[in-house]
Design a protein around this motif. Structure first.
Motif, PDB file in Angstrom:
ATOM      1  N   ALA A 120       0.839  -1.202   0.000  1.00 15.24           N
ATOM      2  CA  ALA A 120       0.000   0.000   0.000  1.00 15.24           C
ATOM      3  C   ALA A 120       0.874   1.252   0.000  1.00 15.24           C
ATOM      4  CB  ALA A 120      -0.940  -0.007   1.204  1.00 15.24           C
ATOM      5  N   ARG A 121       1.957   1.210   0.745  1.00 13.60           N
ATOM      6  CA  ARG A 121       2.887   2.354   0.757  1.00 13.60           C
ATOM      7  C   ARG A 121       3.495   2.573  -0.615  1.00 13.60           C
ATOM      8  NH1 ARG A 121       7.473   1.362   4.220  1.00 13.60           N
ATOM      9  NH2 ARG A 121       8.285   3.211   3.250  1.00 13.60           N
ATOM     10  N   LYS A 122       3.923   1.490  -1.225  1.00 14.22           N
ATOM     11  CA  LYS A 122       4.543   1.598  -2.548  1.00 14.22           C
ATOM     12  C   LYS A 122       3.555   2.133  -3.576  1.00 14.22           C
ATOM     13  CE  LYS A 122       7.809  -2.073  -1.608  1.00 14.22           C
ATOM     14  NZ  LYS A 122       8.049  -3.505  -1.746  1.00 14.22           N
ATOM     15  N   ALA A 123       2.306   1.760  -3.428  1.00 17.18           N
ATOM     16  CA  ALA A 123       1.280   2.214  -4.368  1.00 17.18           C
ATOM     17  C   ALA A 123       0.805   3.633  -4.034  1.00 17.18           C
ATOM     18  CB  ALA A 123       0.094   1.251  -4.355  1.00 17.18           C
ATOM     19  N   GLY A 124       1.231   4.151  -2.896  1.00 14.83           N
ATOM     20  CA  GLY A 124       0.820   5.497  -2.506  1.00 14.83           C
ATOM     21  C   GLY A 124      -0.562   5.549  -1.889  1.00 14.83           C
ATOM     22  N   ALA A 125      -1.142   4.389  -1.589  1.00 17.09           N
ATOM     23  CA  ALA A 125      -2.497   4.343  -1.045  1.00 17.09           C
ATOM     24  C   ALA A 125      -2.531   4.574   0.456  1.00 17.09           C
ATOM     25  CB  ALA A 125      -3.143   2.994  -1.355  1.00 17.09           C
ATOM     26  N   GLY A 126      -1.402   4.542   1.107  1.00 16.92           N
ATOM     27  CA  GLY A 126      -1.393   4.737   2.555  1.00 16.92           C
ATOM     28  C   GLY A 126       0.005   5.013   3.027  1.00 16.92           C
ATOM     29  N   GLN A 127       0.140   5.193   4.307  1.00 10.41           N
ATOM     30  CA  GLN A 127       1.435   5.451   4.899  1.00 10.41           C
ATOM     31  C   GLN A 127       1.675   4.444   5.992  1.00 10.41           C
ATOM     32  OE1 GLN A 127       1.475   9.463   6.284  1.00 10.41           O
ATOM     33  NE2 GLN A 127       0.962  10.308   4.305  1.00 10.41           N
ATOM     34  N   LYS A 128       2.918   4.081   6.144  1.00 11.18           N
ATOM     35  CA  LYS A 128       3.286   3.126   7.186  1.00 11.18           C
ATOM     36  C   LYS A 128       3.500   3.892   8.483  1.00 11.18           C
ATOM     37  CE  LYS A 128       6.437  -0.715   7.914  1.00 11.18           C
ATOM     38  NZ  LYS A 128       7.551  -1.436   7.316  1.00 11.18           N
ATOM     39  N   GLU A 129       2.407   4.181   9.179  1.00 13.99           N
ATOM     40  CA  GLU A 129       2.469   5.021  10.371  1.00 13.99           C
ATOM     41  C   GLU A 129       2.340   4.223  11.658  1.00 13.99           C
ATOM     42  OE1 GLU A 129      -0.492   8.004   9.937  1.00 13.99           O
ATOM     43  OE2 GLU A 129       0.612   9.055   8.396  1.00 13.99           O
ATOM     44  N   TRP A 130       2.074   2.968  11.570  1.00 15.49           N
ATOM     45  CA  TRP A 130       1.848   2.198  12.794  1.00 15.49           C
ATOM     46  C   TRP A 130       2.994   2.291  13.791  1.00 15.49           C
ATOM     47  CZ3 TRP A 130      -0.734  -3.105  11.606  1.00 15.49           C
ATOM     48  CH2 TRP A 130      -1.975  -2.876  11.041  1.00 15.49           C
ATOM     49  N   PRO A 131       4.228   2.081  13.359  1.00 14.70           N
ATOM     50  CA  PRO A 131       5.296   2.119  14.363  1.00 14.70           C
ATOM     51  C   PRO A 131       5.362   3.446  15.108  1.00 14.70           C
ATOM     52  CG  PRO A 131       6.077   1.066  12.384  1.00 14.70           C
ATOM     53  CD  PRO A 131       4.710   1.647  12.072  1.00 14.70           C
ATOM     54  N   LYS A 132       5.059   4.573  14.445  1.00 14.82           N
ATOM     55  CA  LYS A 132       5.091   5.870  15.113  1.00 14.82           C
ATOM     56  C   LYS A 132       4.105   5.861  16.280  1.00 14.82           C
ATOM     57  CE  LYS A 132       2.971   9.594  13.517  1.00 14.82           C
ATOM     58  NZ  LYS A 132       2.614  10.752  12.725  1.00 14.82           N
ATOM     59  N   TYR A 133       2.890   5.397  16.051  1.00 18.71           N
ATOM     60  CA  TYR A 133       1.885   5.391  17.112  1.00 18.71           C
ATOM     61  C   TYR A 133       2.221   4.342  18.161  1.00 18.71           C
ATOM     62  CZ  TYR A 133      -0.727   8.396  14.087  1.00 18.71           C
ATOM     63  OH  TYR A 133      -1.102   9.440  13.301  1.00 18.71           O
ATOM     64  N   HIS A 134       2.747   3.219  17.705  1.00 19.93           N
ATOM     65  CA  HIS A 134       3.100   2.158  18.635  1.00 19.93           C
ATOM     66  C   HIS A 134       4.200   2.642  19.579  1.00 19.93           C
ATOM     67  CE1 HIS A 134       3.486  -1.848  20.160  1.00 19.93           C
ATOM     68  NE2 HIS A 134       4.746  -1.924  19.777  1.00 19.93           N
ATOM     69  N   GLU A 135       5.241   3.285  19.036  1.00 15.69           N
ATOM     70  CA  GLU A 135       6.319   3.784  19.873  1.00 15.69           C
ATOM     71  C   GLU A 135       5.813   4.852  20.829  1.00 15.69           C
ATOM     72  OE1 GLU A 135       9.283   5.017  17.083  1.00 15.69           O
ATOM     73  OE2 GLU A 135       9.599   2.971  16.397  1.00 15.69           O
ATOM     74  N   LYS A 136       4.904   5.724  20.352  1.00 14.96           N
ATOM     75  CA  LYS A 136       4.322   6.764  21.207  1.00 14.96           C
ATOM     76  C   LYS A 136       3.571   6.104  22.357  1.00 14.96           C
ATOM     77  CE  LYS A 136       1.188  10.683  21.146  1.00 14.96           C
ATOM     78  NZ  LYS A 136       0.264  11.488  20.374  1.00 14.96           N
TER      79      LYS A 136
END
Length: 164
Positions: A141-157
């Motif tokens: 999905a990231r490669k296709a531009g359909a989304g962003q890989k944001e999970w680790p940011k929220y997980h680390e927070k």
């Protein structure tokens, strides 16, 4: 002299009334602040329960079972979707993980209490994120531009907020 004495008593009474009024106002502010905090906690809990209901819905039941009952290498993505023999389309997985993305946005906007979200969703989040096929869908999905890989940011927070 009586007028001077009465004037002093009235002045002292007025000062005392102002002091009492300020104390009452501060007490009222404290009660209002506590009520606001409780209202925010109730709203956060309500959101958490609604999101929990979404994750526990029948439409995700089989996917959740496959993710949570097996290790990270268990295939969930169907071969027809580029997976290793699982039963689910990438769209099914994207819909499931989008709930976690929504949770992240709610945390970021302070609409859900971070600790509450962590306590309620960390296991689901961790199990989903550790699954190789889920990571593959997110990467695609990231490669296709359909989304962003944001999970680790929220997980680390979430983790750092709970360490303190």
């Amino acid at each position: 002299m009586n007028i001077d004495l009465v004037s002093k008593w009235l002045s002292a009474g007025a000062s005392l009334a102002v002091i009492v009024g300020v104390c009452v106002a501060i007490g009222g502010f404290a009660v209002a602040l506590r009520t606001l905090t409780q209202s925010q906690q109730i709203a956060s809990a309500d959101l958490a329960l609604k999101l929990r209901a979404t994750l526990d819905a029948a439409k995700f039941a089989k996917l959740v079972a496959d993710i949570q009952n097996y290790d990270h290498a268990y295939p969930v993505l169907a071969r027809s979707e580029g997976g290793r023999g699982g039963k689910f389309r990438d769209l099914d997985i994207e819909r499931y993980i989008s709930v976690f993305e929504d949770i992240g946005y709610l945390i970021e906007d302070n609409l859900i209490i971070t600790k509450m979200a962590y306590d309620e969703f960390s296991y689901d989040f961790e199990k989903a994120w550790c699954n190789a096929d889920v990571q593959s869908v997110v990467d695609d999905a990231r490669k296709a531009g359909a989304g962003q890989k944001e999970w680790p940011k929220y997980h680390e927070k979430s983790l750092s907020d709970n360490d303190s």
